[in-house]
Design a protein around this motif. Sequence first.
Motif, PDB file in Angstrom:
ATOM      1  N   THR A 126      37.798   4.906  39.779  1.00 42.57           N
ATOM      2  CA  THR A 126      36.698   5.599  40.464  1.00 42.57           C
ATOM      3  C   THR A 126      35.461   4.726  40.632  1.00 42.57           C
ATOM      4  O   THR A 126      34.583   5.039  41.432  1.00 42.57           O
ATOM      5  CB  THR A 126      36.279   6.855  39.675  1.00 42.57           C
ATOM      6  N   GLY A 127      35.373   3.647  39.846  1.00 43.35           N
ATOM      7  CA  GLY A 127      34.186   2.794  39.887  1.00 43.35           C
ATOM      8  C   GLY A 127      33.089   3.264  38.951  1.00 43.35           C
ATOM      9  O   GLY A 127      32.003   2.661  38.907  1.00 43.35           O
ATOM     10  N   GLU A 128      33.346   4.314  38.165  1.00 42.24           N
ATOM     11  CA  GLU A 128      32.305   4.835  37.281  1.00 42.24           C
ATOM     12  C   GLU A 128      32.114   3.961  36.040  1.00 42.24           C
ATOM     13  O   GLU A 128      33.070   3.418  35.489  1.00 42.24           O
ATOM     14  CB  GLU A 128      32.644   6.263  36.845  1.00 42.24           C
ATOM     15  N   VAL A 129      30.841   3.869  35.622  1.00 45.32           N
ATOM     16  CA  VAL A 129      30.478   3.172  34.389  1.00 45.32           C
ATOM     17  C   VAL A 129      29.799   4.193  33.488  1.00 45.32           C
ATOM     18  O   VAL A 129      28.816   4.826  33.891  1.00 45.32           O
ATOM     19  CB  VAL A 129      29.522   1.995  34.665  1.00 45.32           C
ATOM     20  N   MET A 130      30.328   4.376  32.290  1.00 44.33           N
ATOM     21  CA  MET A 130      29.849   5.443  31.406  1.00 44.33           C
ATOM     22  C   MET A 130      29.389   4.895  30.071  1.00 44.33           C
ATOM     23  O   MET A 130      29.933   3.900  29.578  1.00 44.33           O
ATOM     24  CB  MET A 130      30.974   6.461  31.172  1.00 44.33           C
ATOM     25  N   LEU A 131      28.409   5.543  29.499  1.00 40.63           N
ATOM     26  CA  LEU A 131      27.943   5.182  28.167  1.00 40.63           C
ATOM     27  C   LEU A 131      28.852   5.826  27.131  1.00 40.63           C
ATOM     28  O   LEU A 131      29.212   6.999  27.240  1.00 40.63           O
ATOM     29  CB  LEU A 131      26.497   5.652  27.965  1.00 40.63           C
ATOM     30  N   GLY A 132      29.239   5.035  26.117  1.00 40.78           N
ATOM     31  CA  GLY A 132      30.095   5.552  25.054  1.00 40.78           C
ATOM     32  C   GLY A 132      31.566   5.478  25.415  1.00 40.78           C
ATOM     33  O   GLY A 132      31.947   5.041  26.501  1.00 40.78           O
ATOM     34  N   ALA A 133      32.412   5.919  24.484  1.00 37.82           N
ATOM     35  CA  ALA A 133      33.864   5.918  24.687  1.00 37.82           C
ATOM     36  C   ALA A 133      34.291   7.279  25.231  1.00 37.82           C
ATOM     37  O   ALA A 133      33.814   8.321  24.771  1.00 37.82           O
ATOM     38  CB  ALA A 133      34.582   5.629  23.379  1.00 37.82           C
ATOM     39  N   VAL A 134      35.181   7.282  26.204  1.00 34.04           N
ATOM     40  CA  VAL A 134      35.668   8.515  26.819  1.00 34.04           C
ATOM     41  C   VAL A 134      37.124   8.731  26.404  1.00 34.04           C
ATOM     42  O   VAL A 134      37.922   7.789  26.450  1.00 34.04           O
ATOM     43  CB  VAL A 134      35.557   8.439  28.361  1.00 34.04           C
ATOM     44  N   PRO A 135      37.499   9.946  25.989  1.00 39.66           N
ATOM     45  CA  PRO A 135      38.887  10.211  25.570  1.00 39.66           C
ATOM     46  C   PRO A 135      39.890   9.930  26.689  1.00 39.66           C
ATOM     47  O   PRO A 135      39.547   9.923  27.871  1.00 39.66           O
ATOM     48  CB  PRO A 135      38.863  11.708  25.218  1.00 39.66           C
ATOM     49  N   THR A 136      41.144   9.732  26.279  1.00 39.95           N
ATOM     50  CA  THR A 136      42.188   9.372  27.233  1.00 39.95           C
ATOM     51  C   THR A 136      43.325  10.384  27.231  1.00 39.95           C
ATOM     52  O   THR A 136      43.439  11.213  26.325  1.00 39.95           O
ATOM     53  CB  THR A 136      42.763   7.984  26.898  1.00 39.95           C
ATOM     54  N   VAL A 137      44.166  10.306  28.263  1.00 40.53           N
ATOM     55  CA  VAL A 137      45.366  11.142  28.357  1.00 40.53           C
ATOM     56  C   VAL A 137      46.556  10.236  28.647  1.00 40.53           C
ATOM     57  O   VAL A 137      46.406   9.124  29.134  1.00 40.53           O
ATOM     58  CB  VAL A 137      45.240  12.205  29.463  1.00 40.53           C
TER      59      VAL A 137
END
Length: 888
Positions: free
Chosen positions: A516-527
């Motif tokens: 998606t091109g998104e940059v996020m702060l912190g760790a994001v859960p996965t599936v």
Amino acid sequence: MTQYVYRFGGGVSDGGNGDKNLLGGKGANLDGMASIGLPVPPGFTISTPMCTVYYEQGGVFPDSLRAEVANGIAHIEGITGKKFGVAADPLLVSVRSGARASMPGMMDTVLNLGLNDDTVDGLAAISGDARFAWDSYRRFIQMYSDVVLELDHGRFEEALEIAKEDRGYTLDTEMTADDWRTLVAEYKALVVELWDGKQFPQDVHDQLWGAIGAVFGSWQSERAKVYRRLNDIPAEWGTAVNVQAMVFGNMGDTSATGVAFTRDPAKGDNAYYGEFLINAQGEDVVAGIRTPQYLTRAARETAGAKPLSMEEAMPEVYGQLARVFDLLERHYRDMQDIEFTVERGKLWMLQTRAGKRTAKAALKIAVDMANEGLITREEAILRVDPQALDQLLHPTLDPNAARDVLTKGLPASPGAASGKVVFDADTAEKANAAGESVILVRVETSPEDIHGMHAARGILTARGGMTSHAAVVARGMGRPCVSGAGTLSIIAKEKLFRIGSREVREGDIITIDGATGEVMLGAVPTVQPELAGDFGTLMVWADEGRRLKVRTNAETPLDCRTARDFGAEGIGLCRTEHMFFDAARITAVRQMILAEDEAGRRIALDKLLPEQRRDFVEIFEVMAGLPCTIRLLDPPLHEFLPHEESEFAEVAQAAGLDVETLKRRAAELHEFNPMLGHRGCRLGVTYPEIYEMQARAIFEAAVLVAEKSGDAPIPEVMIPLVATRRELELMKAVVDKAAQTVFAEQGRTIEYLVGTMIELPRAALRAAEIAEVGEFFSFGTNDLTQTTLGVSRDDAGRFLTTYVEKGIYAKDPFVSIDVEGVGELISLAAERGRSTRPDIKLGICGEHGGDPASIAFCESVGLDYVSASPYRVPIARLAAAQAALLKK
């Protein structure tokens, strides 16, 4: 006399016949495009054998090459009507590398060669555009000074930025002819300052030979060496050098340059994919210096971009390009990566090659092309790199998880990754070596960053498009990448970046989503990934084409289930010692080890039996109906011993002994070299009650699952570290006795085998007599490599990289089988084992079971199966199919 130069273009071809080994990939494809009538600027290729000659002669070219190159230049002059070094109508050329395997951005290029203080005026006159001419001259000086003279590139960039700042400009395109003329003078003065007082070379022939030498020399650059090592490209292949007439995309608004793919290299969709820039040269697109525009209207509208696409801005030329795309894909029968230039409305093709693509795209393109009839199913199987499947087999971001989105860039390479922010390649490499996950954050990447990009979990850049260096290399490596995040402000000196008012420092954790091109702060859960569609189709085709069975190395129900979902056909290695380390049973294990006699050991083993039985029941329930190779206790006993005072006290209480007695017993068990000590079958010979308990647990569990499910597992009891026939004979007797006892108690029998792990050279040599007792051999290639080479896998990392670089081993022997040494022992053992037991089952269960090159070796030897870790099972299935097809 050996021919080294091969001409192309203008209806001339010197007989290279598209041979990539001779002409390199770029040279072969230029010759190929010219041969099918596409508009290719004329030129010539200096073949790859000259690369070897160049290095063998210490960077000196043979006189015969000079005559051939002069003939090549005359060929270009004859077609273009221009003259090399003549001011009236100067011929300018590009000098580019071209290895037989694509190495994007790893080696050097020089453009606009042939410009000097005289020919720049001629170029201005003939083009009618002084600004273009002086811009081309400054580009040439800047590139030549970097690539050939090896001067500080940053000083030239700094001079350009100061020139724009002094004039109040933001873009290079705002610079006038006089501005460029002034900057050229500054650049030339910089050369004198940085090049020991010497002037920038004005003789065009000196320029040409300097560039040819530099391009050949870049084959041994550090970034090229790293790329070759990561992609298994042999150093002896060398590179070709391509010299070609320049065409210009920076001659005004009717000129352009671009990079395109005949299909989407990220998703695999059958749609044109690419970027272009009006009034620009090629490096402007790939270097991320200017933000490029989309090739198609659909891509522009999807992205919500305002600048017109090429389809809209230059519809006639775009129509020509689309026809070329279709012709090239039909001709080469693969997705093509294309570079092109439009010079005053005329289209020129500069390069085509098989395009780098993500694993997802590779699957879709291969399946689609097979369904379209462009290639066969067998070719589709061979088109997908088994290692690339790794990109698809790991979790992706949970779409329902909360996301603290900092910014959004271009989705340059799919996949998702979380890690600590680092701002340079060296830091990324060090952090990765220390076991940390990192995201490499750069303004833009360059070839010098290759080692850090490989070490990072993902890459984030502030500049660059979908075909930038970062994007292309990340896709090839399978790394997620977000490029062109324009709101990202990197302050490298302070080791931080800002997005508006928000600040992220080195060491902070971010997540990037390359889809998606998104940059996020912190760790994001996965599936977990969905492995259907094209993946499932290709795996069905692969399974139809392979002979080798594929099992898994697993000892937990979760690993077993994962492996079965990935297509595992049984267990090739279940390490029972991993079960003993469980916190709930380690005390009983220690009590068994520290016991003074058999009676004491049996008391502890009675406690372990139900636990071990439950382990096997859970595994067999998942693997019901399939063969399960279970290795009896293998590691040295000292690994289970207590180390802390509190642990000794706990064990002493459980055993009913005092602490000092236990410490004395532990000291007695100490070994100086435990990996070659009292372990494997030596434990079973000394303490047969241990293997007796494990065998009983295996058979009781198998009978329980058979009765419950109606589908019996097939236990294959493996005796580890056997060196002699007698060892296996003694241990098989223990296992057979336990089996008969359980079958008598339960009133039911099941099929089982007893065999051994071949992990010692003596066992391989004496395989004929060992096979008289053993019903299967499983080659434990981890230990067999250690014992054959006399090298500790745990310690060898300090020097094995150097060994590979110096050609002592072709690859790390713990990653890919040492065919000449370990491989010969495996071949010998297989042959001798079959000589006394023709139907003996043969497989491997070391880490090599998931390595495609090692799997190809196993196919050549005729083994029955390979066993790999759960997530590498699909890799092994595809590699086994490819090995079988290639063997045919």
